[in-house]
Design a protein around this motif. Structure first.
Motif, PDB file in Angstrom:
ATOM      1  N   THR A   1       4.103   7.667  -4.877  1.00 15.67           N
ATOM      2  CA  THR A   1       2.666   7.715  -5.156  1.00 15.67           C
ATOM      3  C   THR A   1       2.332   6.820  -6.343  1.00 15.67           C
ATOM      4  O   THR A   1       1.342   6.066  -6.327  1.00 15.67           O
ATOM      5  CB  THR A   1       2.224   9.157  -5.446  1.00 15.67           C
ATOM      6  OG1 THR A   1       2.535   9.982  -4.320  1.00 15.67           O
ATOM      7  CG2 THR A   1       0.727   9.226  -5.728  1.00 15.67           C
TER       8      THR A   1
ATOM      9  N   ILE B   1       5.112  -2.221   2.581  1.00 17.76           N
ATOM     10  CA  ILE B   1       6.084  -1.144   2.425  1.00 17.76           C
ATOM     11  C   ILE B   1       7.297  -1.521   3.264  1.00 17.76           C
ATOM     12  O   ILE B   1       7.201  -1.653   4.483  1.00 17.76           O
ATOM     13  CB  ILE B   1       5.513   0.206   2.892  1.00 17.76           C
ATOM     14  CG1 ILE B   1       4.237   0.551   2.117  1.00 17.76           C
ATOM     15  CG2 ILE B   1       6.550   1.316   2.722  1.00 17.76           C
ATOM     16  CD1 ILE B   1       3.490   1.751   2.669  1.00 17.76           C
TER      17      ILE B   1
ATOM     18  N   ALA C   1       2.565   3.044  -5.301  1.00 19.04           N
ATOM     19  CA  ALA C   1       1.413   2.536  -4.562  1.00 19.04           C
ATOM     20  C   ALA C   1       0.250   2.225  -5.494  1.00 19.04           C
ATOM     21  O   ALA C   1      -0.534   1.297  -5.238  1.00 19.04           O
ATOM     22  CB  ALA C   1       0.985   3.549  -3.506  1.00 19.04           C
TER      23      ALA C   1
ATOM     24  N   PRO D   1       3.053   7.830   3.285  1.00 21.55           N
ATOM     25  CA  PRO D   1       2.179   6.818   2.691  1.00 21.55           C
ATOM     26  C   PRO D   1       0.850   6.682   3.422  1.00 21.55           C
ATOM     27  O   PRO D   1       0.761   6.888   4.638  1.00 21.55           O
ATOM     28  CB  PRO D   1       2.994   5.533   2.809  1.00 21.55           C
ATOM     29  CG  PRO D   1       3.922   5.770   3.960  1.00 21.55           C
ATOM     30  CD  PRO D   1       4.259   7.231   3.896  1.00 21.55           C
TER      31      PRO D   1
END
Length: 325
Positions: A215, A252, A218, A240
Motif C-alpha cells: 500500500t 506492477i 503504490a 492492488p
C-alpha cells in the motif's frame, strides 16, 4: 549423518527434529553433496508451516540453499532437491544445476549468494530495468532479501532508499550503503520517500513484504515507476487497485525466480557469472549476521520466521572426526 526432519507442519521451532539417519541416495541426474554451509531463507519457515508453493512429502529436511562439496572435491552452490534439504550433513541436488562457489566468498557467504541475489538481480534488472541515477526503494532493507537488493541497487548506480523496522535495523541499512533510511516504526514511509525524492517518488520499488508495505509502495512510486512484487513476508497478500495503477501510470511486476530454473536455466547461469564478478570486485558481499551450528538450526529458522534477524543466518555443520558422518 545428522539431519533435521519435519514430521508434521507447524512452527519451525516446534516441528523440526534433529535425528541420526542414513545419507540420502542420489536419484537419476542427482549428486550427493557434503553440506559446508546452509543459508536460512523465509521459504524454509513456510515449508515447515506447509504454506510454500511446493509441499514435499513428510518427513522432509528443509534448507533450500547451500554451499556444498561434491564427492570429487568441487565447492559448489546449489538448491537442494527436497525432501533432502540442506539442514543436514549431506544433501541431494540436481547435477545440471550446480554452480561454482565464488572463490572470493567463504562457505557461509557463498551459501547466501544464490537465491536472494538471483532474485534481486532478476527483479531489478530483467523485470524492472533499473537504470543508473534512478531511485530504488527497498522494503525490509536490513533483511536477507532486502540487503541483497540494496547492494545490487548500489552496484547498478541507483540511489537507494531503505525501509526498515527499528533503530538497530536502520543502522544495518546505513552500513549496507542506503542513501536514505526510513524507520517505519517512527516515520511516515510515504511522506519520507516523497521528501527524499523532491515529491517525485521512487522509480523502482522492491517489495518482499506485501500487506501494508505494498500500500505504501503504490503511494510512493513515481510516474512510470515499477513495483516488483517479490514475496509476502509480512503475511498478507495485497489486492492492488488496478484503477490506481491506471491513473498513476505505474507497473506492477511479479517475480517468481524459481521459474527461470525450469524455463530458462541459461539465464540463471548468466546471472551467477555476473554475481561472481560483482563479488570479486567487492561490489556485493552477503551480509552474514549469524553462523550457527547444525544443532541450532531449528531455533535459527524460527528467528528468521519471526522477523527478528538482520542479513543472513547460516547453518554451518561441523565435521565429525574430520569428516561428516
Amino acid at each position: 549423518m545428522q539431519a533435521w526432519h519435519v514430521h508434521e507442519n507447524g512452527e519451525p521451532g516446534e516441528v523440526m527434529r534433529l535425528a541420526e539417519t542414513a545419507r540420502p541416495t542420489p536419484g537419476d541426474g542427482q549428486v550427493l553433496l557434503r553440506v559446508r554451509a546452509a543459508n536460512i531463507n523465509f521459504p524454509d519457515a513456510l515449508l515447515c508451516r506447509g504454506r510454500y508453493q511446493i509441499t514435499p512429502p513428510l518427513p522432509f529436511t528443509p534448507g533450500v540453499e547451500i554451499c556444498g562439496e561434491t564427492e570429487d572435491g568441487r565447492r559448489v552452490v546449489a538448491t537442494p532437491a527436497l525432501p533432502h534439504g540442506g539442514f543436514a550433513e549431506y544433501a541431494l541436488a540436481d547435477a545440471a544445476a550446480l554452480l561454482p562457489a565464488p572463490g572470493t566468498l567463504d562457505d557461509a557467504e557463498a551459501a547466501a549468494l544464490h537465491i536472494g541475489y538471483q532474485t534481486g538481480w532478476f527483479g531489478l534488472h530483467r523485470r524492472a530495468g533499473l537504470r543508473a541515477g534512478e531511485t530504488l526503494l527497498v522494503h525490509a532493507a536490513a533483511g536477507g532479501v532486502g540487503s541483497a537488493a540494496v547492494q545490487l541497487g548500489k552496484a547498478a548506480g541507483a540511489r537507494v532508499v531503505g525501509v526498515v523496522g527499528g533503530a538497530g535495523k536502520a543502522a544495518v541499512a546505513r552500513e549496507l550503503g542506503c542513501d536514505v533510511v526510513v524507520d517505519r516504526h517512527t516515520e511516515d514511509v510515504v511522506a519520507a520517500v516523497k521528501d527524499a525524492t523532491g515529491g517525485r517518488g521512487a522509480d523502482v520499488v522492491y517489495d518482499p513484504v506485501g500487506g501494508e508495505a505494498f500500500t505504501q509502495s503504490a503511494k510512493a512510486v513515481a510516474f512510470e515507476g515499477r513495483i516488483v512484487v517479490v514475496g509476502f513476508a509480512g503475511g498478507t497478500i495485497p489486492s492492488p487497485s488496478l484503477h490506481h495503477a491506471l491513473v498513476k501510470n505505474y507497473a506492477i511486476l511479479g517475480l517468481h525466480w524459481g521459474l527461470y530454473a525450469t524455463r530458462n536455466p541459461e539465464l540463471v547461469r548468466h546471472c551467477h557469472e555476473r554475481l561472481t564478478e560483482l563479488a570479486a570486485a567487492g561490489a556485493i558481499t552477503p551480509l552474514v549476521s549469524e553462523r550457527v551450528p547444525l544443532a541450532g538450526a531449528a531455533a535459527a529458522v524460527q528467528r528468521v520466521a519471526d522477523g527478528v534477524t538482520t542479513g543472513r543466518v547460516v547453518v554451518v555443520p561441523a565435521r565429525r572426526n574430520g569428516a561428516a558422518a
